[in-house]
Scaffold this active site. Structure first.
Site, short mmCIF file in Angstrom:
data_model
loop_
_atom_site.label_atom_id
_atom_site.label_comp_id
_atom_site.label_asym_id
_atom_site.label_seq_id
_atom_site.Cartn_x
_atom_site.Cartn_y
_atom_site.Cartn_z
N HIS A 1 -3.36 10.69 -5.07
CA HIS A 1 -3.34 11.15 -6.46
C HIS A 1 -4.82 11.27 -6.86
O HIS A 1 -5.67 10.56 -6.32
CB HIS A 1 -2.56 10.18 -7.35
CG HIS A 1 -1.08 10.28 -7.14
ND1 HIS A 1 -0.24 10.91 -8.03
CD2 HIS A 1 -0.29 9.87 -6.10
CE1 HIS A 1 1.01 10.86 -7.57
NE2 HIS A 1 1.02 10.23 -6.40
N CYS B 1 3.71 8.95 -11.32
CA CYS B 1 4.88 8.13 -11.06
C CYS B 1 5.31 7.52 -12.37
O CYS B 1 4.51 6.87 -13.05
CB CYS B 1 4.56 7.04 -10.04
SG CYS B 1 5.97 5.93 -9.78
N ASN C 1 -1.03 14.55 -8.42
CA ASN C 1 -1.37 14.49 -7.00
C ASN C 1 -2.54 15.41 -6.73
O ASN C 1 -2.85 16.31 -7.51
CB ASN C 1 -0.20 15.02 -6.17
CG ASN C 1 1.01 14.11 -6.22
OD1 ASN C 1 1.67 14.00 -7.25
ND2 ASN C 1 1.28 13.45 -5.12
N ASP D 1 7.41 14.80 -6.58
CA ASP D 1 6.39 13.95 -7.21
C ASP D 1 5.83 14.66 -8.44
O ASP D 1 5.52 14.02 -9.46
CB ASP D 1 5.27 13.64 -6.21
CG ASP D 1 4.58 12.30 -6.47
OD1 ASP D 1 4.82 11.70 -7.53
OD2 ASP D 1 3.81 11.86 -5.60
P1 HMG Z 1 19.09 -1.27 -9.28
O1 HMG Z 1 19.34 -1.25 -10.75
O2 HMG Z 1 18.60 -2.53 -8.65
O3 HMG Z 1 20.36 -0.71 -8.51
O4 HMG Z 1 18.02 -0.09 -9.01
P2 HMG Z 1 21.59 -1.46 -7.89
O5 HMG Z 1 21.49 -1.38 -6.42
O6 HMG Z 1 21.72 -2.84 -8.51
O7 HMG Z 1 22.81 -0.57 -8.42
C1 HMG Z 1 23.11 -0.50 -9.83
C2 HMG Z 1 23.95 0.75 -10.11
O8 HMG Z 1 23.18 1.91 -9.80
C3 HMG Z 1 25.22 0.85 -9.27
O9 HMG Z 1 26.18 1.51 -10.08
C4 HMG Z 1 24.83 1.77 -8.15
O10 HMG Z 1 25.91 2.48 -7.60
C5 HMG Z 1 23.90 2.72 -8.87
P3 HMG Z 1 27.38 0.69 -10.81
O11 HMG Z 1 28.09 0.02 -9.69
O12 HMG Z 1 26.66 -0.26 -11.73
O13 HMG Z 1 28.12 1.80 -11.51
N1 HMG Z 1 22.94 3.30 -7.94
C6 HMG Z 1 22.71 4.61 -7.76
N2 HMG Z 1 23.22 5.70 -8.36
C7 HMG Z 1 22.76 6.89 -7.91
N3 HMG Z 1 21.84 7.04 -6.94
C8 HMG Z 1 21.30 5.98 -6.34
C9 HMG Z 1 21.73 4.70 -6.77
N4 HMG Z 1 21.40 3.45 -6.37
C10 HMG Z 1 22.13 2.61 -7.10
N5 HMG Z 1 20.40 6.12 -5.37
C11 HMG Z 1 17.13 1.57 -7.51
C12 HMG Z 1 17.52 0.11 -7.68
C13 HMG Z 1 16.35 1.66 -6.21
C14 HMG Z 1 18.37 2.42 -7.46
C15 HMG Z 1 16.24 2.00 -8.71
O14 HMG Z 1 15.22 1.07 -8.83
C16 HMG Z 1 15.67 3.38 -8.55
O15 HMG Z 1 16.40 4.38 -8.59
N6 HMG Z 1 14.32 3.48 -8.42
C17 HMG Z 1 13.66 4.76 -8.21
C18 HMG Z 1 12.31 4.79 -8.84
C19 HMG Z 1 11.62 6.09 -8.48
O16 HMG Z 1 12.26 7.07 -8.16
N7 HMG Z 1 10.27 6.09 -8.57
C20 HMG Z 1 9.49 7.26 -8.24
C21 HMG Z 1 9.45 7.57 -6.77
S1 HMG Z 1 8.29 6.60 -5.86
C22 HMG Z 1 6.78 7.42 -6.05
O17 HMG Z 1 6.67 8.31 -6.84
C23 HMG Z 1 5.63 7.04 -5.16
C24 HMG Z 1 5.33 8.07 -4.06
O18 HMG Z 1 5.04 9.34 -4.62
C25 HMG Z 1 4.14 7.61 -3.21
C26 HMG Z 1 2.93 7.17 -4.04
O19 HMG Z 1 2.40 7.97 -4.83
O20 HMG Z 1 2.55 6.01 -3.87
C27 HMG Z 1 6.53 8.24 -3.11
MG MG Z 2 3.09 9.94 -5.39
#
Ligand code: HMG
Ligand code: MG
Length: 315
Positions: free
Chosen positions: A223, A254, A263, A26
């Site tokens: 946070h 984020c 955080n 994070d």
């Molecule tokens: P999408 O574009 O809908 O993905 O994104 P998809 O399922 O349609 O797939 C599209 C392409 O991406 C495909 O490749 C997949 O294979 C590839 P293609 O066939 O086109 O060549 N793909 C991946 N490649 C590598 N690793 C993967 C992956 N998944 C699909 N895992 C997705 C959907 C969920 C992947 C995207 O929205 C994403 O990666 N989001 C992450 C956002 C993120 O990390 N945010 C920060 C973390 S959350 C946070 O910080 C909050 C927290 O701290 C708590 C709080 O504070 O509240 C936890």
């Molecule tokens: Mg967080």
């Protein structure tokens, strides 16, 4: 000698707390400058060396979505070479089956899926609707459990959402319950943009209790945007929650919630718990030294009040 707070316990609070360190994930996911994988590796190892029992190391998300953590494989491979089995115990985020596959390929044993309590953040963070995010989590959690891997479930925007405003407590409980029904072990309730206040924390923990979810299943993830994080921890302790997420030096945010800042700083939490005589097992000097070094690497001082007070704004 490093100053420490005088220990004055307060009746009715837990005697032991688990600090769930999220700095490398994070904390670093939002950094503009790409942090070298060797620096990340040293960061994780120093945090483990400081006694942090759980260090969330990185995310197996789409590299285009979070470029800062695109080196997840390289980081975990390097850590496995250095730490062996211990590295495979470090938790990582996986949003979907593809992310889980990447984690399983490296033999990792602890993953976390992350859900949104609101429609808008589900779209912005996961490219899904509130409902369809579960289509992504269901096979991911099932496959992880089949492989004997432990799954944590995060819920974001539990206390407020920058686009939707107030988030009803019952909406958060509904999302949390759905994750628990999929089989996640612990539920971490995220105040993604730092707007929670103490009464709200107690109300949310109580609402989970009424829905049959005991505080022992919950973690709180604050946070510190509005400076309320420690007050909120206090409320959480009073409500019986014993796991708190924190980030060394107060790094964090984020990338998909612009108003999210750092955080709760691990050092601030350690100071607070130490004063209350609550066991946490963390060496404050060692975390401050780590954050001071990291502040030097990032080229800006730590926002943590405790890091600043102990003279470690940046090496
Ligand atoms: P999408 O574009 O809908 O993905 O994104 P998809 O399922 O349609 O797939 C599209 C392409 O991406 C495909 O490749 C997949 O294979 C590839 P293609 O066939 O086109 O060549 N793909 C991946 N490649 C590598 N690793 C993967 C992956 N998944 C699909 N895992 C997705 C959907 C969920 C992947 C995207 O929205 C994403 O990666 N989001 C992450 C956002 C993120 O990390 N945010 C920060 C973390 S959350 C946070 O910080 C909050 C927290 O701290 C708590 C709080 O504070 O509240 C936890
Ligand atoms: Mg967080």
């Amino acid at each position: 000698m490093t100053p420490l707070p005088m220990v004055v316990p307060e009746e009715g609070l837990p005697t032991e707390v688990t600090i769930y360190e999220v700095g490398p994930r994070d904390g670093l996911q939002n950094e503009k400058a790409v942090v070298d994988v060797e620096v990340k590796s040293a960061f994780v190892k120093r945090l483990l060396g400081a006694g942090l029992p759980i260090v969330e190391a990185t995310s197996f998300v789409h590299p285009k979505w979070v470029p800062q953590l695109a080196d997840a494989e390289a980081l975990m491979t390097g850590l496995s070479a250095d730490l062996g089995e211990r590295a495979r115990e470090l938790p990582v985020l996986v949003p979907n089956a593809r992310g889980l596959e990447r984690a399983l390929d490296l033999g990792l044993r602890h993953v976390a899926v992350f859900a949104s309590a609101t429609e808008t953040f589900a779209a912005k963070n996961l490219n899904r609707t509130l409902d369809s995010q579960f289509d992504m989590f269901e096979p991911t959690v099932a496959q992880a459990l089949d492989a004997g891997v432990d799954v944590r479930g995060y819920v974001s925007m539990c206390f407020g959402d920058p686009w939707e405003g107030a988030v009803p407590v019952r909406q958060v409980v509904a999302v949390g319950k759905r994750l628990l029904e999929l089989g996640v072990g612990q539920l971490s309730l995220g105040d993604t943009i730092g707007v929670a206040t103490a009464g709200h924390v107690k109300a949310l923990v109580a609402a989970f209790g009424e829905a049959g979810v005991e505080p022992g299943r919950l973690a709180l993830h604050f946070h510190d945007t509005y400076g309320q994080a420690l007050t909120n921890v206090h409320a959480g302790l009073q409500a019986g929650v014993t796991t708190y997420d924190a980030s060394a030096g107060g790094l964090g945010g984020c990338p998909y919630a612009r108003s999210a800042t750092g955080n709760l700083a691990t050092e601030d939490l350690v100071w607070f718990l130490t004063g209350l005589g609550i066991e946490h097992g963390v060496d404050l000097d060692a975390v401050v030294a780590t954050s001071t070094w990291m502040a030097g690497e990032l080229g800006r001082p730590s926002p943590s009040a405790v890091v600043r007070a102990l003279g470690g704004a940046g090496e």
